[in-house]
Design a protein around this motif. Structure first.
Motif, mmCIF file in Angstrom:
data_model
loop_
_atom_site.group_PDB
_atom_site.id
_atom_site.type_symbol
_atom_site.label_atom_id
_atom_site.label_comp_id
_atom_site.label_asym_id
_atom_site.label_seq_id
_atom_site.Cartn_x
_atom_site.Cartn_y
_atom_site.Cartn_z
ATOM 1 N N MET A 1 32.294 33.762 2.414
ATOM 2 C CA MET A 1 31.915 35.066 2.952
ATOM 3 C C MET A 1 33.177 35.904 3.166
ATOM 4 O O MET A 1 34.157 35.439 3.741
ATOM 5 C CB MET A 1 31.176 34.900 4.286
ATOM 6 C CG MET A 1 30.712 36.216 4.925
ATOM 7 S SD MET A 1 29.379 37.005 3.996
ATOM 8 C CE MET A 1 28.029 35.890 4.323
ATOM 9 N N THR A 2 33.151 37.139 2.658
ATOM 10 C CA THR A 2 34.282 38.037 2.837
ATOM 11 C C THR A 2 34.464 38.361 4.314
ATOM 12 O O THR A 2 33.497 38.552 5.040
ATOM 13 C CB THR A 2 34.048 39.335 2.038
ATOM 14 O OG1 THR A 2 33.724 38.995 0.696
ATOM 15 C CG2 THR A 2 35.304 40.190 2.029
ATOM 16 N N ALA A 3 35.739 38.457 4.765
ATOM 17 C CA ALA A 3 36.027 38.613 6.189
ATOM 18 C C ALA A 3 35.938 40.049 6.672
ATOM 19 O O ALA A 3 36.094 40.302 7.856
ATOM 20 C CB ALA A 3 37.412 38.049 6.488
ATOM 21 N N ASP A 4 35.691 40.996 5.777
ATOM 22 C CA ASP A 4 35.628 42.390 6.226
ATOM 23 C C ASP A 4 34.218 42.763 6.672
ATOM 24 O O ASP A 4 33.284 41.957 6.583
ATOM 25 C CB ASP A 4 36.144 43.347 5.143
ATOM 26 C CG ASP A 4 35.373 43.240 3.832
ATOM 27 O OD1 ASP A 4 34.172 42.897 3.858
ATOM 28 O OD2 ASP A 4 35.967 43.503 2.778
ATOM 29 N N LEU A 5 34.071 43.989 7.171
ATOM 30 C CA LEU A 5 32.791 44.431 7.734
ATOM 31 C C LEU A 5 31.654 44.298 6.720
ATOM 32 O O LEU A 5 30.606 43.728 7.015
ATOM 33 C CB LEU A 5 32.933 45.877 8.221
ATOM 34 C CG LEU A 5 31.835 46.483 9.096
ATOM 35 C CD1 LEU A 5 32.367 47.728 9.816
ATOM 36 C CD2 LEU A 5 30.593 46.852 8.327
ATOM 37 N N ALA A 6 31.866 44.834 5.518
ATOM 38 C CA ALA A 6 30.802 44.823 4.517
ATOM 39 C C ALA A 6 30.408 43.410 4.107
ATOM 40 O O ALA A 6 29.264 43.164 3.702
ATOM 41 C CB ALA A 6 31.227 45.625 3.292
ATOM 42 N N GLY A 7 31.339 42.467 4.235
ATOM 43 C CA GLY A 7 31.062 41.108 3.808
ATOM 44 C C GLY A 7 29.994 40.415 4.631
ATOM 45 O O GLY A 7 29.465 39.390 4.215
ATOM 46 N N GLY A 8 29.648 40.967 5.781
ATOM 47 C CA GLY A 8 28.618 40.371 6.607
ATOM 48 C C GLY A 8 27.215 40.827 6.283
ATOM 49 O O GLY A 8 26.267 40.451 6.989
ATOM 50 N N TYR A 9 27.040 41.626 5.220
ATOM 51 C CA TYR A 9 25.736 42.220 4.908
ATOM 52 C C TYR A 9 25.389 42.017 3.441
ATOM 53 O O TYR A 9 26.277 41.964 2.581
ATOM 54 C CB TYR A 9 25.744 43.710 5.265
ATOM 55 C CG TYR A 9 26.005 43.925 6.742
ATOM 56 C CD1 TYR A 9 24.964 43.908 7.660
ATOM 57 C CD2 TYR A 9 27.305 44.081 7.213
ATOM 58 C CE1 TYR A 9 25.207 44.058 9.020
ATOM 59 C CE2 TYR A 9 27.559 44.229 8.572
ATOM 60 C CZ TYR A 9 26.511 44.218 9.467
ATOM 61 O OH TYR A 9 26.747 44.353 10.816
ATOM 62 N N LEU A 262 34.570 50.036 5.721
ATOM 63 C CA LEU A 262 33.746 48.928 5.249
ATOM 64 C C LEU A 262 34.579 47.711 4.874
ATOM 65 O O LEU A 262 34.078 46.584 4.886
ATOM 66 C CB LEU A 262 32.925 49.359 4.030
ATOM 67 C CG LEU A 262 31.738 50.299 4.273
ATOM 68 C CD1 LEU A 262 31.252 50.872 2.946
ATOM 69 C CD2 LEU A 262 30.616 49.540 4.979
ATOM 70 N N PHE A 263 35.849 47.942 4.538
ATOM 71 C CA PHE A 263 36.663 46.867 3.992
ATOM 72 C C PHE A 263 37.789 46.460 4.941
ATOM 73 O O PHE A 263 38.791 45.888 4.514
ATOM 74 C CB PHE A 263 37.199 47.299 2.623
ATOM 75 C CG PHE A 263 36.093 47.772 1.727
ATOM 76 C CD1 PHE A 263 35.174 46.873 1.208
ATOM 77 C CD2 PHE A 263 35.913 49.118 1.463
ATOM 78 C CE1 PHE A 263 34.120 47.303 0.416
ATOM 79 C CE2 PHE A 263 34.863 49.559 0.674
ATOM 80 C CZ PHE A 263 33.956 48.656 0.147
ATOM 81 N N ARG A 264 37.579 46.752 6.216
ATOM 82 C CA ARG A 264 38.460 46.253 7.263
ATOM 83 C C ARG A 264 37.658 45.296 8.134
ATOM 84 O O ARG A 264 36.430 45.313 8.104
ATOM 85 C CB ARG A 264 39.008 47.417 8.103
ATOM 86 C CG ARG A 264 39.838 48.405 7.299
ATOM 87 C CD ARG A 264 40.576 49.368 8.201
ATOM 88 N NE ARG A 264 41.335 50.330 7.417
ATOM 89 C CZ ARG A 264 41.051 51.622 7.307
ATOM 90 N NH1 ARG A 264 40.018 52.104 7.971
ATOM 91 N NH2 ARG A 264 41.778 52.423 6.571
ATOM 92 N N PRO A 265 38.316 44.471 8.926
ATOM 93 C CA PRO A 265 37.577 43.544 9.784
ATOM 94 C C PRO A 265 36.567 44.258 10.673
ATOM 95 O O PRO A 265 36.845 45.331 11.204
ATOM 96 C CB PRO A 265 38.687 42.900 10.621
ATOM 97 C CG PRO A 265 39.904 42.983 9.752
ATOM 98 C CD PRO A 265 39.777 44.295 9.021
ATOM 99 N N ALA A 266 35.396 43.664 10.813
ATOM 100 C CA ALA A 266 34.347 44.275 11.627
ATOM 101 C C ALA A 266 34.824 44.530 13.046
ATOM 102 O O ALA A 266 34.451 45.533 13.671
ATOM 103 C CB ALA A 266 33.110 43.375 11.631
ATOM 104 N N ALA A 267 35.672 43.661 13.571
ATOM 105 C CA ALA A 267 36.160 43.817 14.942
ATOM 106 C C ALA A 267 36.967 45.097 15.123
ATOM 107 O O ALA A 267 37.093 45.602 16.237
ATOM 108 C CB ALA A 267 37.004 42.605 15.336
#
Length: 334
Positions: A1-9, A262-267
Motif C-alpha cells: 500500500m502506498t504511504a501517501d494520502l491517495a494510497g489509502g483509497y 494527494l501524494f503527501r502523507p495523509a498525516a
C-alpha cells in the motif's frame, strides 16, 4: 500500500470546476495528479454540478486538457436530473427545460419531451446552469410551476469559479424563481445530495472512495452526507476563512493547497491538527481567543487554527503575534 494520502483509497472522485479546471482552463498540476493515480491503477471518477455539458462533452474537454477521461467516468447533475425525472414521469412527458442544450439533450435521451413554454403544459420544470438563461425562459418556468408543474433543480451552487473570480451559478438563477414563486424547488438533485458520489462508488465497485472538492457547501457536505472521506483543495471557491468557520456537516477529512496533497502523507493533510506547534507555527489558546505565531506553510497554520475554531473560538478571536502570522491572517481577510 502506498504511504501517501491517495494510497489509502481505491477510488478518487473529483469535482471539476475549481479542482481540475476553471471554466475551460486546466488548473496547474491537475493533469499530472490524475495521471499519477492512473499510473498506480487507482480508479478515477468526476462528479460535477455543472449541468451545461453532457458526460461525453466533459470527457472530451478533460482529455483535450491532458486529463484522460471516459464518458462513463463522468457523472453530471444534468444526467442525474434527467434520470430522476424519467423514474417519476411517464415516457414522453413534456418537461420545460431551463438551462443549456446539454440538459435538454439529457431530458430527451431519458425518454421525455423537452419543451420551452408554459403553454406546452409541462408536467415538470428542470432547471440547470446555462450561460444564456434569461428572463423569458424564467418567466415560462414560473408560470409552469404556478400551474402545478414539479420543479427540479440540478443544483443550487450560488457561484461558479473562474479565472476572473466567482460568477453567478445555478443557485443564483434558482433564487430568481424562488423569489418569484415564494417557495423552494421540489427536488435538488446534485451535490450536496450524496447521489453522485454513491453512484460513482457503485459503478467503480469501490469500497473506500475519497472525494476531492473545492466547495464546503456542496462537495464536502455531500461527502459527509454519503459517509465518505474528503479532501478540500484551496484552488476554487472555499477559502481558509470558510474552512475555519465550517459547520460540522461541512468539515473535510483533509485539506491541501492543491492536488499535489494527494501524494503527501495523509498525516500532513489531516484536519484539524491538534497540536500547540507544528511546521514553524505555534498557537496559544486562552479561552475564546487563540494567538498564531511563527512562520511556515500556510496550510499547517490553517490546520492548527481549525482545531481552535472548530472547538469554539470565533474568527474574531484569532490574533497574530508575528509578522508572518499578521500577513497570513490579512491574506485570509481575518
Amino acid at each position: 500500500m502506498t504511504a501517501d494520502l491517495a494510497g489509502g483509497y481505491d477510488l478518487v472522485v473529483f469535482d471539476l470546476d475549481g479542482v481540475v479546471y476553471l471554466i475551460d482552463k486546466p488548473i496547474a498540476g491537475a493533469a499530472e495528479a490524475v495521471g499519477q493515480l492512473r499510473g498506480r491503477k487507482t480508479a478515477v471518477a468526476y462528479a460535477t454540478n455543472n449541468a451545461s455539458r453532457r458526460a461525453a462533452d466533459v470527457a472530451a474537454l478533460l482529455t483535450g486538457m491532458g486529463v484522460p477521461a471516459a464518458p462513463a467516468e463522468v457523472l453530471t447533475s444534468a444526467g442525474a436530473a434527467a434520470a430522476v425525472l424519467a423514474e417519476k414521469l411517464p415516457a414522453g412527458s413534456p418537461v420545460l427545460v431551463v438551462g443549456a442544450d446539454a440538459l435538454r439533450d439529457e431530458v430527451r435521451e431519458a425518454g421525455l419531451t423537452p419543451v420551452g413554454e408554459a403553454g406546452d403544459e409541462p408536467v415538470a420544470v428542470v432547471q440547470g446552469y446555462g450561460p444564456d438563461v434569461g428572463w423569458r425562459v424564467l418567466t415560462e418556468a414560473s408560470l409552469a410551476v404556478r400551474a402545478g408543474a414539479m420543479w427540479v433543480a440540478t443544483n443550487t451552487d450560488r457561484t461558479l469559479p473562474s479565472p476572473r473570480g466567482p460568477l453567478p451559478g445555478n443557485g443564483s438563477l434558482v433564487a430568481v424563481l424562488r423569489t418569484a414563486l415564494d417557495r423552494d424547488p421540489d427536488l435538488v438533485v446534485g451535490k450536496p445530495g450524496p447521489a453522485l458520489f454513491t453512484t460513482a462508488a457503485s459503478q467503480a465497485h469501490a469500497e473506500h472512495p475519497l472525494v476531492v472538492g473545492d466547495r464546503l457547501d456542496t462537495d464536502i457536505r455531500g461527502a459527509v452526507a454519503a459517509g465518505l472521506d474528503s479532501l478540500l483543495v484551496l484552488t476554487g471557491v472555499s477559502g481558509p476563512a470558510d474552512l475555519l468557520a465550517a459547520d460540522e456537516s461541512e468539515r473535510p477529512t483533509f485539506v491541501a493547497a492543491d492536488l499535489s496533497g494527494l501524494f503527501r502523507p495523509a498525516a500532513e493533510a489531516a484536519v484539524p491538527l491538534k497540536a500547540e506547534d507544528a511546521g514553524g507555527w505555534r498557537v496559544d489558546r486562552d479561552g475564546d481567543t487563540v494567538t498564531l505565531a511563527g512562520a511556515g506553510d500556510p496550510v499547517v497554520a490553517l490546520r492548527l487554527l481549525c482545531a481552535a475554531t472548530w472547538s469554539g473560538v470565533p474568527l474574531s478571536g484569532i490574533t497574530a503575534a508575528s509578522d508572518a502570522a499578521r500577513e497570513l491572517l490579512g491574506a485570509w481577510k481575518l
